[in-house]
Design an enzyme around this catalytic site. Structure first.
Site, PDB file in Angstrom:
ATOM      1  N   CYS A 113      -4.619  11.019  19.043  1.00 37.38           N
ATOM      2  CA  CYS A 113      -5.693  11.580  18.214  1.00 37.38           C
ATOM      3  C   CYS A 113      -7.074  11.321  18.815  1.00 37.38           C
ATOM      4  CB  CYS A 113      -5.635  10.999  16.805  1.00 37.38           C
ATOM      5  SG  CYS A 113      -4.023  11.192  16.045  1.00 37.38           S
ATOM      6  N   HIS A 252     -12.388  10.793  13.195  1.00 40.06           N
ATOM      7  CA  HIS A 252     -11.050  11.395  13.194  1.00 40.06           C
ATOM      8  C   HIS A 252     -10.563  11.446  11.745  1.00 40.06           C
ATOM      9  CE1 HIS A 252      -6.939  12.254  13.808  1.00 40.06           C
ATOM     10  NE2 HIS A 252      -6.492  11.010  13.714  1.00 40.06           N
ATOM     11  N   ASN A 282      -4.208  15.386   8.859  1.00 38.68           N
ATOM     12  CA  ASN A 282      -4.479  14.822  10.177  1.00 38.68           C
ATOM     13  C   ASN A 282      -3.980  15.805  11.235  1.00 38.68           C
ATOM     14  OD1 ASN A 282      -4.453  13.417  12.577  1.00 38.68           O
ATOM     15  ND2 ASN A 282      -3.568  11.547  11.719  1.00 38.68           N
TER      16      ASN A 282
HETATM   17  O1  UT7 Z   1      -4.067   9.605  13.661  1.00 38.23           O
HETATM   18  C1  UT7 Z   1      -3.423   8.379  13.662  1.00 38.23           C
HETATM   19  C2  UT7 Z   1      -2.180   8.549  12.858  1.00 38.23           C
HETATM   20  N1  UT7 Z   1      -1.905   7.658  11.832  1.00 38.23           N
HETATM   21  C3  UT7 Z   1      -2.689   7.213  10.829  1.00 38.23           C
HETATM   22  O2  UT7 Z   1      -3.848   7.377  10.767  1.00 38.23           O
HETATM   23  C4  UT7 Z   1      -1.988   6.486   9.745  1.00 38.23           C
HETATM   24  C5  UT7 Z   1      -2.686   5.246   9.287  1.00 38.23           C
HETATM   25  N2  UT7 Z   1      -2.020   4.718   8.118  1.00 38.23           N
HETATM   26  C6  UT7 Z   1      -2.149   5.250   6.885  1.00 38.23           C
HETATM   27  O3  UT7 Z   1      -2.873   6.206   6.709  1.00 38.23           O
HETATM   28  C7  UT7 Z   1      -1.427   4.595   5.737  1.00 38.23           C
HETATM   29  O4  UT7 Z   1      -0.847   3.401   6.197  1.00 38.23           O
HETATM   30  C8  UT7 Z   1      -0.349   5.516   5.097  1.00 38.23           C
HETATM   31  C9  UT7 Z   1      -1.034   6.651   4.369  1.00 38.23           C
HETATM   32  C10 UT7 Z   1       0.583   6.063   6.163  1.00 38.23           C
HETATM   33  C11 UT7 Z   1       0.444   4.714   4.104  1.00 38.23           C
HETATM   34  O5  UT7 Z   1      -0.392   4.179   3.109  1.00 38.23           O
HETATM   35  P1  UT7 Z   1      -0.236   2.658   2.659  1.00 38.23           P
HETATM   36  O6  UT7 Z   1      -1.219   2.418   1.610  1.00 38.23           O
HETATM   37  O7  UT7 Z   1      -0.328   1.833   3.895  1.00 38.23           O
HETATM   38  O8  UT7 Z   1       1.204   2.664   2.026  1.00 38.23           O
HETATM   39  P2  UT7 Z   1       2.491   1.824   2.455  1.00 38.23           P
HETATM   40  O9  UT7 Z   1       2.992   2.314   3.775  1.00 38.23           O
HETATM   41  O10 UT7 Z   1       2.147   0.374   2.337  1.00 38.23           O
HETATM   42  O11 UT7 Z   1       3.476   2.244   1.334  1.00 38.23           O
HETATM   43  C12 UT7 Z   1       3.273   1.891  -0.018  1.00 38.23           C
HETATM   44  C13 UT7 Z   1       4.425   2.451  -0.835  1.00 38.23           C
HETATM   45  C14 UT7 Z   1       5.809   2.156  -0.259  1.00 38.23           C
HETATM   46  O12 UT7 Z   1       6.668   1.876  -1.334  1.00 38.23           O
HETATM   47  P3  UT7 Z   1       7.100   0.369  -1.687  1.00 38.23           P
HETATM   48  O13 UT7 Z   1       7.732  -0.154  -0.430  1.00 38.23           O
HETATM   49  O14 UT7 Z   1       5.811  -0.317  -2.021  1.00 38.23           O
HETATM   50  O15 UT7 Z   1       8.036   0.552  -2.831  1.00 38.23           O
HETATM   51  C15 UT7 Z   1       6.204   3.449   0.395  1.00 38.23           C
HETATM   52  O16 UT7 Z   1       7.614   3.616   0.424  1.00 38.23           O
HETATM   53  O17 UT7 Z   1       4.321   3.875  -0.894  1.00 38.23           O
HETATM   54  C16 UT7 Z   1       5.581   4.450  -0.544  1.00 38.23           C
HETATM   55  N3  UT7 Z   1       5.345   5.729   0.112  1.00 38.23           N
HETATM   56  C17 UT7 Z   1       5.246   6.898  -0.581  1.00 38.23           C
HETATM   57  N4  UT7 Z   1       5.331   7.172  -1.882  1.00 38.23           N
HETATM   58  C18 UT7 Z   1       5.181   8.464  -2.260  1.00 38.23           C
HETATM   59  C19 UT7 Z   1       5.166   5.999   1.426  1.00 38.23           C
HETATM   60  N5  UT7 Z   1       4.968   7.310   1.619  1.00 38.23           N
HETATM   61  C20 UT7 Z   1       5.007   7.892   0.392  1.00 38.23           C
HETATM   62  C21 UT7 Z   1       4.869   9.216  -0.061  1.00 38.23           C
HETATM   63  N6  UT7 Z   1       4.951   9.453  -1.402  1.00 38.23           N
HETATM   64  N7  UT7 Z   1       4.631  10.252   0.774  1.00 38.23           N
END
Ligand code: UT7
Length: 326
Positions: A113, A252, A282
């Site tokens: 990215c 970004h 993204n």
């Molecule tokens: O360009 C570079 C590319 N990447 C990025 O920029 C990504 C950077 N990271 C992020 O943006 C965030 O880490 C995410 C948006 C990917 C995730 O957000 P988060 O606040 O870090 O959530 P998490 O991964 O800690 O997940 C929290 C919960 C989990 O459930 P449990 O384990 O707490 O029960 C996930 O399973 O949210 C759950 N979860 C979802 N729930 C509903 C993960 N994806 C989803 C979803 N819908 N799509």
């Protein structure tokens, strides 16, 4: 050293819109989760058969018209992408042919990215030395093709699109400073494991879904929050400026929470931080040129303004550039 400015911009956005509500029907997710955790509401997805090159052709064509530059006058084409049409030849070479840019050198640049800003700075070096006079830089992605549509951790995040700019020598303003960097130790947090020399495509790699984006979102999040603000400050330092000189910060477009944190780190009020990720998600290498194009077209960028572009991504990598708008 000569100065380099952006003389024209163009974009390409696929027509098809995929909303959070649509995703609710495909995987276990909710519009509310996606909005609150990422800020994304909808994204654009290419039609089957439509490729990264198709987006490059439209974005590049628009940028050339806006710069008043003919394809045959281009000296160099750089395409920043992680979704080239093929592993080789470079999508930049395919674009060179389709544009009729018959004297242009062409290559792809892969920095996740951060790719567009890496490519912008790379193109500017050829102009600074006087070697080239007209350089086309494109950031283009069809991430929908490498997205695992069964993985809710990643598939809600990405979209397709392209943005392009033409670089030319300028008397005043243009690119004033930059900061490029990488931390390869974090490469494992965001990758596409198969299809290269380590894991060539096989029935097994397909069965294990190894041809899709894999990401440890939390690790990338932590990296991003630190990297974007830091890179912006280093680029400003190179330009002899500080955070107080920023008129518009164009980060970004990955996650609203990451963008907000970077804006806070730079001490910027909300109106100085540009965001359009709610409409595109993204789009990796396309996200910064898409945002820059829209910011300019919405009248948020005026001549003489100090613009800071800053990105992070696979590598892990980061890239920032400071421009005085011409
Ligand atoms: O360009 C570079 C590319 N990447 C990025 O920029 C990504 C950077 N990271 C992020 O943006 C965030 O880490 C995410 C948006 C990917 C995730 O957000 P988060 O606040 O870090 O959530 P998490 O991964 O800690 O997940 C929290 C919960 C989990 O459930 P449990 O384990 O707490 O029960 C996930 O399973 O949210 C759950 N979860 C979802 N729930 C509903 C993960 N994806 C989803 C979803 N819908 N799509």
């Amino acid at each position: 050293m000569l100065r380099t400015g952006i003389s024209g911009l163009g974009i390409s956005i696929p027509e098809k819109v995929l909303t959070n509500r649509d995703l609710e029907k495909m995987i276990e997710t909710t519009d509310e989760w996606i909005r609150t955790r990422t800020g994304i509401v909808e994204r654009r997805i290419v039609e089957e058969g439509q490729t990264t090159l198709d987006l490059c052709i439209e974005a590049a064509g628009n940028a050339l018209v806006s710069a008043g530059v003919q394809p045959e006058d281009l000296d160099l084409i750089i395409v920043a992408t992680v979704t080239p049409d093929m592993i080789f030849p470079a999508t930049a070479c395919l674009l060179q042919d389709r544009l009729g840019a018959n004297k242009a050198a062409a290559f792809d640049l892969e920095a996740g990215c951060s790719g567009f800003v890496y490519a912008l700075v790379t193109g500017a070096q050829f102009i600074s030395t006087g070697a080239y006079k007209k350089v086309l830089v494109v950031g283009a992605e069809t991430l929908s093709k490498i997205t695992d549509w069964e993985d809710r951790n990643t598939c809600v995040l990405f979209g397709d699109g392209a943005g392009a700019c033409v670089l030319e020598p300028v008397e005043k303003g243009g690119i004033l400073g930059f900061d490029l960097g990488s931390d390869g130790a974090g490469g494992k947090f965001l990758d596409l494991p198969a299809g290269g020399s380590r894991l060539p495509a096989s029935e097994d790699t397909v069965a294990q879904r190894l041809h899709y984006i894999r990401m440890d979102g939390n690790q990338v999040f932590k990296f991003a929050v630190k990297a974007m603000g830091k890179a912006a400050l280093k680029a400003l330092e190179m330009a002899g400026l500080s955070n107080e000189d920023i008129d518009l910060f164009i980060p970004h477009q990955a996650n609203k929470r990451i963008i907000d944190a970077a804006g806070r780190k730079l001490g910027l009020p909300e109106e100085k931080v540009y965001m359009n990720l709610e409409r595109y998600g993204n789009t990796s290498g396309a996200s910064i040129p898409l945002a820059l194009y829209e910011a300019v077209n919405e009248g948020k960028v005026k001549k003489g303004d100090i613009i800071v572009l800053s990105g992070f991504g696979a590598g892990l990598s980061w890239a920032a550039a400071v421009l005085e708008w011409i």
